[in-house]
Design an enzyme around this catalytic site. Sequence first.
Site, mmCIF file in Angstrom:
data_model
loop_
_atom_site.group_PDB
_atom_site.id
_atom_site.type_symbol
_atom_site.label_atom_id
_atom_site.label_comp_id
_atom_site.label_asym_id
_atom_site.label_seq_id
_atom_site.Cartn_x
_atom_site.Cartn_y
_atom_site.Cartn_z
ATOM 1 N N ASN A 74 0.829 -1.190 0.000
ATOM 2 C CA ASN A 74 0.000 0.000 0.000
ATOM 3 C C ASN A 74 0.873 1.254 0.000
ATOM 4 O O ASN A 74 2.083 1.186 0.209
ATOM 5 C CB ASN A 74 -0.909 0.014 1.229
ATOM 6 C CG ASN A 74 -1.913 -1.113 1.226
ATOM 7 O OD1 ASN A 74 -2.563 -1.366 0.221
ATOM 8 N ND2 ASN A 74 -2.040 -1.802 2.353
ATOM 9 N N CYS A 83 -4.586 -7.017 -5.048
ATOM 10 C CA CYS A 83 -5.041 -5.777 -5.684
ATOM 11 C C CYS A 83 -5.520 -6.124 -7.089
ATOM 12 O O CYS A 83 -4.724 -6.506 -7.944
ATOM 13 C CB CYS A 83 -3.912 -4.753 -5.738
ATOM 14 S SG CYS A 83 -4.408 -3.184 -6.488
ATOM 15 N N ASN A 155 -8.949 -8.970 0.043
ATOM 16 C CA ASN A 155 -8.838 -7.942 1.078
ATOM 17 C C ASN A 155 -10.182 -7.839 1.794
ATOM 18 O O ASN A 155 -11.220 -8.209 1.235
ATOM 19 C CB ASN A 155 -8.487 -6.578 0.460
ATOM 20 C CG ASN A 155 -7.117 -6.566 -0.163
ATOM 21 O OD1 ASN A 155 -6.149 -7.039 0.420
ATOM 22 N ND2 ASN A 155 -7.020 -6.017 -1.367
ATOM 23 N N CYS A 214 -10.818 0.559 -7.070
ATOM 24 C CA CYS A 214 -10.315 -0.566 -6.270
ATOM 25 C C CYS A 214 -10.886 -1.840 -6.864
ATOM 26 O O CYS A 214 -12.113 -2.019 -6.876
ATOM 27 C CB CYS A 214 -10.726 -0.417 -4.807
ATOM 28 S SG CYS A 214 -10.265 -1.818 -3.768
ATOM 29 N N THR A 216 -10.477 -5.235 -5.960
ATOM 30 C CA THR A 216 -11.098 -6.164 -5.017
ATOM 31 C C THR A 216 -12.369 -5.548 -4.442
ATOM 32 O O THR A 216 -13.337 -6.253 -4.139
ATOM 33 C CB THR A 216 -10.132 -6.547 -3.887
ATOM 34 O OG1 THR A 216 -9.733 -5.372 -3.163
ATOM 35 C CG2 THR A 216 -8.912 -7.270 -4.425
#
Length: 278
Positions: A74, A83, A155, A214, A216
Amino acid sequence: MTFTWLKGHGTENDFVLLPDHDGRVHGDLDPGFVAVLCHRRRGIGADGVMRVIRADAAGITDAGEAEWFMDYRNADGSLSEMCGNGIRVFVRHLIDEGLVDASAPIPVATRDGVKVIEEAGDRLRVDMGTFVVGEHSDVSVPGHRWPAREVHTGNPHAVVFVGSVDEAGPLTEAPGFDRTVYPEGVNVEFVERRGERHVGMRVHERGSGETRSCGTGACAVGLATALADEVRPTPDAPVRYRVDVPGGTVQVEWTADDHLILEGPAVIVARGEMEWIA
């Protein structure tokens, strides 16, 4: 030291890539080094950093047929399991450099297991694997509180349905959430309905803040919306949702074998050499 870097993005979720094929350049990435690279005034600027390294060089013992490992961090330097936008950019780089055969499915090892990626015209399709759905808990921003659905897609995510994504406010600070449910932090997605099997979302990512997209999270949103709509896939008819993000659009597909497929663009926009002075 002097090293090569590349910059890419998937629906404007942007990343610095560090080629380190044999693990001789960067070693274990220092969180401070990653944070400086990602800083948009003191560094290159990105939502995260990916070291491009062979799985055996990274010491990955469960990579199966995957030659490459996506070592993802990150923006604050913390580790991330997966990711969805990043892995498309990662594979776009491998294809562009002739490091993989794009005519066949491409396995890539991640901290969330091996993912398989295929070209689909100018887009890439990622089999994100299976998921875990949890219970509801509250998420809050100043002036608002909502119930959120717990979804893990590599995640942890908390998916919130709102009348308008503007209700999330500026998202300069992390939303409030239940730390007993998410002890290691959570990505929070704010979702508005825009049409049949069509939603828009904003996201605040742990360790990175609000991002333009994003992957996920889009998968978690597609799944959570399908569950709310009480639709299920069949062998002949997977469930598909369009997910608009500030940086573009991705497609999420829920298959009969309970896999999530993420499809979207990925592009490399720059490359260079940097001399790092600690």
